[in-house]
Design an enzyme around this catalytic site. Structure first.
Site, PDB file in Angstrom:
ATOM      1  CG  HIS A 356     -18.754   6.642  96.061  1.00 10.51           C
ATOM      2  ND1 HIS A 356     -19.805   6.358  95.236  1.00 10.51           N
ATOM      3  CD2 HIS A 356     -17.943   7.464  95.377  1.00 10.51           C
ATOM      4  CE1 HIS A 356     -19.625   6.974  94.075  1.00 10.51           C
ATOM      5  NE2 HIS A 356     -18.498   7.659  94.135  1.00 10.51           N
ATOM      6  CB  THR A 652     -27.162   2.970  90.903  1.00 13.95           C
ATOM      7  OG1 THR A 652     -26.192   1.910  90.986  1.00 13.95           O
ATOM      8  CG2 THR A 652     -26.533   4.291  91.277  1.00 13.95           C
TER       9      THR A 652
HETATM   10  C1  LIG Z   1     -26.064  -1.206  89.171  1.00 13.42           C
HETATM   11  C2  LIG Z   1     -25.080  -2.251  89.441  1.00 13.42           C
HETATM   12  C3  LIG Z   1     -24.550  -2.400  90.715  1.00 13.42           C
HETATM   13  C4  LIG Z   1     -24.983  -1.556  91.893  1.00 13.42           C
HETATM   14  O1  LIG Z   1     -26.077  -2.162  92.513  1.00 13.42           O
HETATM   15  P1  LIG Z   1     -26.610  -1.701  93.947  1.00 13.42           P
HETATM   16  O2  LIG Z   1     -27.873  -2.459  94.109  1.00 13.42           O
HETATM   17  O3  LIG Z   1     -26.850  -0.226  93.850  1.00 13.42           O
HETATM   18  O4  LIG Z   1     -25.579  -2.055  94.940  1.00 13.42           O
HETATM   19  C5  LIG Z   1     -23.633  -3.411  90.934  1.00 13.42           C
HETATM   20  N1  LIG Z   1     -23.244  -4.222  89.933  1.00 13.42           N
HETATM   21  C6  LIG Z   1     -23.742  -4.110  88.689  1.00 13.42           C
HETATM   22  C7  LIG Z   1     -23.289  -5.060  87.644  1.00 13.42           C
HETATM   23  C8  LIG Z   1     -24.673  -3.124  88.399  1.00 13.42           C
HETATM   24  O5  LIG Z   1     -25.156  -3.013  87.143  1.00 13.42           O
END
Ligand SMILES: *Cc1c(COP(=O)(O)O)cnc(C)c1O
Length: 813
Positions: A356, A652
């Site tokens: 990751h 994500t």
């Molecule tokens: C999707 C998600 C993340 C990941 O966010 P990134 O912008 O990809 O770092 C982190 N925390 C929560 C609560 C999420 O839903």
């Protein structure tokens, strides 16, 4: 009981009365939530059993996804959605004077994860069940999940997350499957008549592992899989000893606490390995409990060991569960009596690993002494794996000491968990194309050269059920009304929306949905934060963990710059903006906490100043979590994905926002590259250094932040405002560290280097947003192309290419 509205209402009222003794009118929201969740769970139980029986009967291959984190969020709404009961329940409740979204708020948000990695695991579980694949989660039941964040005087304060306090509706304790995990002690080896060694443990400490199961409901209840979370408890012996110890020392409670400590909390840092002994205990507890249980179930099937990897796949989400490799070896050899070669073949062909990160500070290593004392037998096995591995490298290339030193699992008194994971697996994958290329060509170059066939890419994905169908029902409905139902099972079909690019009426509908979502968020922010924001302004959103490489500070500097511009020329034409932040900082991450304080300070200044308050607003929402993300994302216009290129493995959040019609403002990093590839140049704003450029700067050391600071007045101005007297510093030294990070310590994350191109891209956004037609078309492009990022496709690829689950797609078809 969910097949018609009337039937549901009747059953609900009856259950409410029998469970709480109250009528609908008397019941609280918590009562109603409790009763509804019990009804849903009751209905799932049957399907849950059937799913397991059908997997057994069909002899299906089972995947176990081992992860230290599962960031599940709330389950009621998503369970109802996947059961196809959402509408009946929602409408039935309205008739009874209740509102489902309000009841949903009564559920604790299961925050057993830090961020992206844990949320990925949760999306994968949803997709596995929705594709009818036999895939289960294996994790830990932390009694305290991710901390609750509050701001006091602009600073982050962490409160414990007692998510189990009121009981958790979705878990089932499986006492009968409890097992024991051993730590410490000494190993004694005894040779038998045949010269085989047998190992016994002396003085080891044993902890009881009790599984709690949570049902994972797939789309249309195709399958109900299991998330099994292990809880640490005292063993029976411990309980028997209780009386004695109590009499002797009166300190049994302390002892019990010590044992339970293993699953007492989640480590709240997602990018720095803590290196604490308790963390290693957690990792081994997860792996040992999970594996012993899986091997036992396999033995019940009465199949030869040679079939193990045909029936079982063991996946490790990052290196935290890497001890699965030596632990499976231990069980197969010490408990089941297999020889090394046979055990190794089984292990390697069952285990696969996802990397990751390439951030060096996040790569996990453990001092040899820590592993040796806590896990003596496991350490012996790791040493043997390392010996044999180095031997094989030597045979391939005699005399190349350098290569052996680089690839060894144990080096400089440390065990490298990534090396252990690669050596012990048949598959290693990165999480976006760019990330996998960086792994292959740089970070893990030598491993790639040694085992090219092991490396592959699996770009992350998100479940469109939670992040679109549930979070943004009006958009989902518009899509369905436009292209039909099929996109729900085949999200790529959202591409059909592209034929509406020129359709003014359709674009207006999109616009109205976004506006409506923005109004809802604005109302909520007004109520919760007392800040009034304008739904006609651009909602510019930066939500993710707070970290140097994610560059929230760059965003903050840009806002300070806008403030300066407005103050200098109050009349200038600027599209009004609302900057929305959500981010938790690791409790020990000093720099990140200063950035939070800075953004809160900027908010105080610009939200009050009569010259700026109608043009720029800043809102930092407390306690970013899955539930909060679900509120913010449907209301977003601009998605900030501005990491230093090469640093964000995938992201994500970028996918969730795109799927909800936000336009990405991003660097060419992680999956932004693939988003750009999907939507084309015209529906994304990219800026900044490329990953090649960043990596080359790191390599040559040729970057000079002072040059940027001295050469650009706008930069000098905002950076000086951190150090000298300004409306933000008010003459205080609070932000001096931020100044030093940028100027004195040469700006590790290239904020100043990318400042100009970021400002330019932001200007373009301001300009383009005023052209409503153009903006809505870009929004449409993003939604239409987002299907590719459904985790259903990601999981299909894992199933076919890593887990070898034949027939993955057949069942789905
Ligand atoms: C999707 C998600 C993340 C990941 O966010 P990134 O912008 O990809 O770092 C982190 N925390 C929560 C609560 C999420 O839903």
């Amino acid at each position: 009981m969910f097949s018609s509205k009337e039937e549901f209402k009747e059953a609900f009222a009856k259950n409410l009365e029998s469970e709480t003794g109250k009528t609908i009118e008397q019941a609280t929201e918590q009562d109603a939530y409790h009763v509804l969740s019990q009804m849903v769970r009751g209905r799932l139980v049957q399907k849950w059993k059937e799913t397991e029986q059908s997997y057994q009967a069909a002899g299906k291959k089972q995947v176990y996804y081992f992860s230290m984190e599962f960031l599940m969020g709330r389950l009621l709404g998503n369970n109802l959605l996947n059961m196809g009961a959402l509408n009946v329940v929602e409408e039935g409740l309205i008739d009874l004077g209740l509102t489902l979204p309000i009841l949903e708020e009564s559920e604790a948000d299961a925050g057993l994860g830090n961020g992206g990695l844990g949320r990925l695991a949760a999306c994968f579980l949803d997709s596995l069940a929705s594709l009818g694949l036999a895939g289960h989660g294996v994790g830990l039941r932390y009694r305290n999940g991710m901390f609750t964040q509050r701001f006091v005087n602009g600073y982050q304060v962490e409160l414990p997350d007692h998510w189990l306090e009121d009981g958790y509706a979705w878990e089932v304790r499986r006492e009968e499957e409890a097992i024991e995990v051993s730590f410490g002690g000494e190993i004694e080896s005894v040779e038998d008549k045949n010269g085989d060694l047998h190992f016994t443990y002396k003085n080891s400490q044993r902890v009881r592992a009790v599984p709690y199961d949570i049902p994972v409901v797939g789309d249309q209840e195709k399958a109900v899989n299991t998330l099994r979370l292990w809880s640490a408890e005292p063993t029976e012996e411990d309980l028997l000893a209780k009386a004695q110890i109590e009499q002797a020392y009166g300190n049994y409670i302390g002892h019990q606490r010590h044992l339970e400590e293993i699953t007492s909390f989640l480590y709240p840092d997602d990018s720095n390995e803590e290196g604490k002994k308790l963390r290693l205990k957690q990792e081994y507890f997860l792996v040992s409990a999970g594996l012993q249980n899986i091997v036992q179930k396999y033995k019940d099937l009465d199949l030869p060991w040679s079939d193990f990897s045909k029936r079982i796949a063991l996946h490790i989400n990052d290196t935290h569960p890497a001890l699965i490799v030596p632990e499976l070896m231990r069980i197969l050899m010490d408990v089941e009596g297999l020889g090394w070669e046979e055990a190794w073949t089984i292990t390697q062909s069952s285990v696969s690993y996802t990397n990751h990160t390439t951030l060096s500070e996040a790569l996990e290593t453990w001092p040899v002494e820590v592993i040796r004392t806590l896990l003596p037998r496991i350490f012996m096995i790791i040493e043997e794996i390392n010996e044999r591995f180095c031997q094989s490298l030597w045979e391939q290339d005699p005399g190349d000491f350098d290569r052996i030193a680089k690839l060894a699992i144990i080096a400089d008194g440390n065990v490298k968990m990534a090396h252990l994971s690669i050596v012990g697996s048949h598959s290693v994958n990165g999480v976006a194309r760019l990330h996998t290329e960086i792994l292959k060509n740089r970070e893990m170059k030598h491993f790639y050269e040694a085992f090219p066939e092991r490396f592959n890419n699996k770009t992350n994905g998100i479940t469109h059920r939670r992040w679109l169908l549930h979070a943004n029902p009006s958009l989902a409905e518009l899509i369905t009304n436009t292209v039909g139902e099929e996109w729900k099972r085949e999200p790529r079909l959202m591409k059909q929306l592209l034929s509406y690019r020129e359709d003014g009426a359709f674009l207006d509908e999109l616009h109205h949905i976004k506006q409506h979502n923005k109004e809802n968020l604005a109302q909520w922010i007004e109520k919760d934060h007392g800040i009034s924001i304008d739904p006609n302004s651009i909602f510019d959103v930066h939500i993710k963990r707070l970290h140097g490489y994610k560059r929230q500070l760059l965003n903050a500097l840009h806002i300070m710059h806008l403030y300066n511009e407005l103050k200098a020329n109050p009349g200038i034409d600027m599209t009004p903006r609302t900057f929305i932040f959500g981010a938790k900082a690791a409790p020990g991450y000093y720099f990140a906490k200063k950035v939070i304080k800075l953004i809160n300070t900027i908010a105080e200044v610009v939200n009050q100043d009569p010259v700026t308050k109608d043009t720029i607003k800043v809102v930092f929402m407390e306690d970013y979590s899955v539930s909060l993300a679900e509120k913010i994302i449907p209301a977003t216009n601009v998605s900030e994905q501005i990491s230093t290129a090469s640093k964000e493995a995938s992201g994500t959040g970028n996918m969730k926002l795109m799927m909800n019609g936000a336009i990405t403002l991003g660097t060419m990093d992680g999956a932004n590259v693939e988003i750009h590839e999907e939507v084309g140049n015209d529906a994304i704003y990219t800026f900044g250094l490329s990953s090649e450029e960043v990596l080359s700067y790191y390599h040559t050391g040729a970057y000079d932040a002072k040059e940027m600071y001295e050469g650009d007045q706008r930069i000098r101005r905002v950076v000086d405002q951190l150090f000298h007297y300004s409306p933000f510093s008010k003459g205080d030294t609070t932000f001096h560290e931020l100044y030093h990070a940028l100027v004195t310590n040469n700006d590790e994350y290239f904020l100043l280097k990318d400042f100009n191109s970021y400002v330019e891209a932001q200007k373009e956004i301001s300009h383009d947003y005023a052209n409503r037609r153009k903006w809505n078309e870009m929004s449409l492009m993003n939604i239409a192309h987002s299907g590719r990022f459904s985790s259903d496709y990601t999981i299909e690829n894992y199933a076919n290419e890593i887990w070898n689950m034949s027939g993955a797609k057949l069942l789905n078809g």
